[in-house]
Design a protein around this motif. Structure first.
Motif, PDB file in Angstrom:
ATOM      1  N   ILE A  14      32.583  29.414 179.702  1.00 35.34           N
ATOM      2  CA  ILE A  14      31.333  30.058 179.315  1.00 35.34           C
ATOM      3  C   ILE A  14      30.292  29.889 180.421  1.00 35.34           C
ATOM      4  CG2 ILE A  14      29.413  30.014 177.671  1.00 35.34           C
ATOM      5  CD1 ILE A  14      31.356  28.999 175.580  1.00 35.34           C
ATOM      6  N   TRP A  15      29.622  30.990 180.777  1.00 38.21           N
ATOM      7  CA  TRP A  15      28.504  30.957 181.722  1.00 38.21           C
ATOM      8  C   TRP A  15      27.274  30.584 180.902  1.00 38.21           C
ATOM      9  CZ3 TRP A  15      27.013  35.705 185.242  1.00 38.21           C
ATOM     10  CH2 TRP A  15      25.949  35.345 186.067  1.00 38.21           C
ATOM     11  N   ILE A  16      26.942  29.297 180.885  1.00 37.45           N
ATOM     12  CA  ILE A  16      25.948  28.791 179.935  1.00 37.45           C
ATOM     13  C   ILE A  16      24.505  29.118 180.302  1.00 37.45           C
ATOM     14  CG2 ILE A  16      27.455  26.967 179.082  1.00 37.45           C
ATOM     15  CD1 ILE A  16      25.820  24.974 180.759  1.00 37.45           C
ATOM     16  N   ASP A  17      24.218  29.421 181.566  1.00 39.96           N
ATOM     17  CA  ASP A  17      22.843  29.708 181.965  1.00 39.96           C
ATOM     18  C   ASP A  17      22.677  31.150 182.453  1.00 39.96           C
ATOM     19  OD1 ASP A  17      24.347  29.260 184.240  1.00 39.96           O
ATOM     20  OD2 ASP A  17      23.053  27.691 185.040  1.00 39.96           O
ATOM     21  N   GLU A  18      23.520  32.038 181.964  1.00 41.26           N
ATOM     22  CA  GLU A  18      23.512  33.433 182.415  1.00 41.26           C
ATOM     23  C   GLU A  18      22.148  34.098 182.220  1.00 41.26           C
ATOM     24  OE1 GLU A  18      26.055  37.563 181.864  1.00 41.26           O
ATOM     25  OE2 GLU A  18      26.485  35.862 180.564  1.00 41.26           O
ATOM     26  N   TYR A  19      21.469  33.793 181.132  1.00 38.02           N
ATOM     27  CA  TYR A  19      20.209  34.458 180.825  1.00 38.02           C
ATOM     28  C   TYR A  19      18.996  33.536 180.987  1.00 38.02           C
ATOM     29  CZ  TYR A  19      23.313  38.040 179.179  1.00 38.02           C
ATOM     30  OH  TYR A  19      24.310  38.997 179.126  1.00 38.02           O
ATOM     31  N   GLN A  20      19.122  32.535 181.835  1.00 31.98           N
ATOM     32  CA  GLN A  20      18.020  31.611 182.059  1.00 31.98           C
ATOM     33  C   GLN A  20      17.360  31.816 183.419  1.00 31.98           C
ATOM     34  OE1 GLN A  20      19.507  27.666 181.327  1.00 31.98           O
ATOM     35  NE2 GLN A  20      20.022  28.132 179.223  1.00 31.98           N
ATOM     36  N   TRP A  21      17.727  32.860 184.123  1.00 38.33           N
ATOM     37  CA  TRP A  21      17.179  33.138 185.452  1.00 38.33           C
ATOM     38  C   TRP A  21      16.360  34.404 185.384  1.00 38.33           C
ATOM     39  CZ3 TRP A  21      18.377  36.645 189.694  1.00 38.33           C
ATOM     40  CH2 TRP A  21      17.887  36.220 190.926  1.00 38.33           C
ATOM     41  N   SER A  22      15.135  34.362 185.878  1.00 38.49           N
ATOM     42  CA  SER A  22      14.261  35.529 185.768  1.00 38.49           C
ATOM     43  C   SER A  22      14.352  36.459 186.963  1.00 38.49           C
ATOM     44  CB  SER A  22      12.811  35.076 185.597  1.00 38.49           C
ATOM     45  OG  SER A  22      12.335  34.516 186.804  1.00 38.49           O
ATOM     46  N   GLY A  23      14.740  35.945 188.120  1.00 43.92           N
ATOM     47  CA  GLY A  23      14.786  36.781 189.315  1.00 43.92           C
ATOM     48  C   GLY A  23      13.428  37.012 189.938  1.00 43.92           C
ATOM     49  N   VAL A  24      12.429  36.268 189.505  1.00 37.58           N
ATOM     50  CA  VAL A  24      11.082  36.381 190.061  1.00 37.58           C
ATOM     51  C   VAL A  24      10.650  35.009 190.574  1.00 37.58           C
ATOM     52  CG1 VAL A  24       8.658  36.885 189.566  1.00 37.58           C
ATOM     53  CG2 VAL A  24      10.464  38.263 188.516  1.00 37.58           C
ATOM     54  N   ALA A  25      10.239  34.963 191.834  1.00 38.14           N
ATOM     55  CA  ALA A  25       9.670  33.746 192.403  1.00 38.14           C
ATOM     56  C   ALA A  25       8.155  33.867 192.281  1.00 38.14           C
ATOM     57  CB  ALA A  25      10.088  33.589 193.850  1.00 38.14           C
ATOM     58  N   GLU A  26       7.527  32.813 191.788  1.00 42.56           N
ATOM     59  CA  GLU A  26       6.097  32.900 191.518  1.00 42.56           C
ATOM     60  C   GLU A  26       5.418  31.617 191.945  1.00 42.56           C
ATOM     61  OE1 GLU A  26       4.326  34.844 187.776  1.00 42.56           O
ATOM     62  OE2 GLU A  26       4.568  32.718 187.297  1.00 42.56           O
ATOM     63  N   GLN A  27       4.238  31.784 192.554  1.00 46.11           N
ATOM     64  CA  GLN A  27       3.425  30.637 192.925  1.00 46.11           C
ATOM     65  C   GLN A  27       2.013  30.887 192.419  1.00 46.11           C
ATOM     66  OE1 GLN A  27       3.655  29.306 196.986  1.00 46.11           O
ATOM     67  NE2 GLN A  27       1.651  28.334 196.875  1.00 46.11           N
ATOM     68  N   ILE A  28       1.461  29.907 191.734  1.00 45.25           N
ATOM     69  CA  ILE A  28       0.115  30.020 191.188  1.00 45.25           C
ATOM     70  C   ILE A  28      -0.755  28.972 191.865  1.00 45.25           C
ATOM     71  CG2 ILE A  28      -1.305  29.849 189.117  1.00 45.25           C
ATOM     72  CD1 ILE A  28       1.204  30.683 187.511  1.00 45.25           C
ATOM     73  N   ASP A  29      -1.850  29.421 192.452  1.00 49.00           N
ATOM     74  CA  ASP A  29      -2.788  28.521 193.130  1.00 49.00           C
ATOM     75  C   ASP A  29      -4.170  28.660 192.499  1.00 49.00           C
ATOM     76  OD1 ASP A  29      -1.041  27.505 195.204  1.00 49.00           O
ATOM     77  OD2 ASP A  29      -1.143  29.518 196.088  1.00 49.00           O
ATOM     78  N   ILE A  30      -4.867  27.556 192.386  1.00 46.33           N
ATOM     79  CA  ILE A  30      -6.251  27.568 191.926  1.00 46.33           C
ATOM     80  C   ILE A  30      -7.125  27.286 193.145  1.00 46.33           C
ATOM     81  CG2 ILE A  30      -7.960  26.510 190.412  1.00 46.33           C
ATOM     82  CD1 ILE A  30      -5.632  25.843 188.509  1.00 46.33           C
ATOM     83  N   MET A  31      -7.982  28.222 193.442  1.00 45.20           N
ATOM     84  CA  MET A  31      -8.833  28.121 194.618  1.00 45.20           C
ATOM     85  C   MET A  31      -9.988  27.156 194.345  1.00 45.20           C
ATOM     86  SD  MET A  31      -6.887  30.071 196.192  1.00 45.20           S
ATOM     87  CE  MET A  31      -7.651  30.143 197.780  1.00 45.20           C
ATOM     88  N   SER A  32     -10.694  26.773 195.403  1.00 44.98           N
ATOM     89  CA  SER A  32     -11.799  25.814 195.267  1.00 44.98           C
ATOM     90  C   SER A  32     -12.932  26.352 194.397  1.00 44.98           C
ATOM     91  CB  SER A  32     -12.340  25.422 196.644  1.00 44.98           C
ATOM     92  OG  SER A  32     -12.826  26.568 197.324  1.00 44.98           O
ATOM     93  N   ASP A  33     -13.070  27.700 194.296  1.00 47.90           N
ATOM     94  CA  ASP A  33     -14.116  28.268 193.446  1.00 47.90           C
ATOM     95  C   ASP A  33     -13.650  28.482 192.008  1.00 47.90           C
ATOM     96  OD1 ASP A  33     -12.402  30.411 193.689  1.00 47.90           O
ATOM     97  OD2 ASP A  33     -13.917  31.803 194.469  1.00 47.90           O
ATOM     98  N   GLY A  34     -12.393  28.047 191.692  1.00 46.11           N
ATOM     99  CA  GLY A  34     -11.867  28.159 190.347  1.00 46.11           C
ATOM    100  C   GLY A  34     -11.052  29.414 190.091  1.00 46.11           C
ATOM    101  N   ALA A  35     -11.019  30.328 191.058  1.00 42.14           N
ATOM    102  CA  ALA A  35     -10.234  31.550 190.905  1.00 42.14           C
ATOM    103  C   ALA A  35      -8.739  31.218 190.948  1.00 42.14           C
ATOM    104  CB  ALA A  35     -10.576  32.549 192.006  1.00 42.14           C
ATOM    105  N   VAL A  36      -7.969  31.970 190.154  1.00 45.03           N
ATOM    106  CA  VAL A  36      -6.522  31.789 190.118  1.00 45.03           C
ATOM    107  C   VAL A  36      -5.884  32.899 190.945  1.00 45.03           C
ATOM    108  CG1 VAL A  36      -4.479  31.770 188.645  1.00 45.03           C
ATOM    109  CG2 VAL A  36      -6.591  30.695 187.860  1.00 45.03           C
TER     110      VAL A  36
END
Length: 124
Positions: A14-36
């Protein structure tokens, strides 16, 4: 039948993690002024493929296990993995690589002794 290069694996792993991968790499940063700031892009590689047998299915024999362990010890070796649906994936072993437990314990298992196996791959 599942094929890893020239090693034939049980078709009922059984491929146990077949549907656990989104295919999207994402990085979230919070800037010094609070902007995301969100940076996202399609992830081309890195999908995990974990194949696992169970108590009543997907067993392999010791001889096959030894072949897999030999492959797993060769760091960075690229392999071709063909699944039951005919899809082919270029993979390397990753993480724990190969885990196996005897189906029933035996002090000196023969080459045809059955094992429950979990195989850890990453798609390239």
């Amino acid at each position: 039948m599942i094929q890893l290069d020239d090693i034939t694996l049980p078709e009922d792993l059984i491929w146990i993690d077949e549907y656990q991968w989104s295919g999207v790499a994402e990085q979230i940063d919070i800037m010094s002024d609070g902007a995301v700031v969100v940076q996202a892009d399609a992830q081309q590689t890195g999908r995990t493929i974990t194949l696992r047998g169970g108590d009543n299915f997907g067993w392999i024999v010791k001889n096959t296990l030894e072949q897999l362990r030999t492959l797993a010890r060769a760091a960075g070796t690229e392999m071709s993995l063909t699944l039951n649906d005919g899809s082919t994936h270029n993979v390397v072993f990753t993480g724990e690589r190969v885990k196996a437990d005897q189906v029933y314990e035996h002090s000196y298992p023969e080459d045809d002794h059955p094992y429950i196996v979990t195989l850890y791959f990453m798609e390239l």
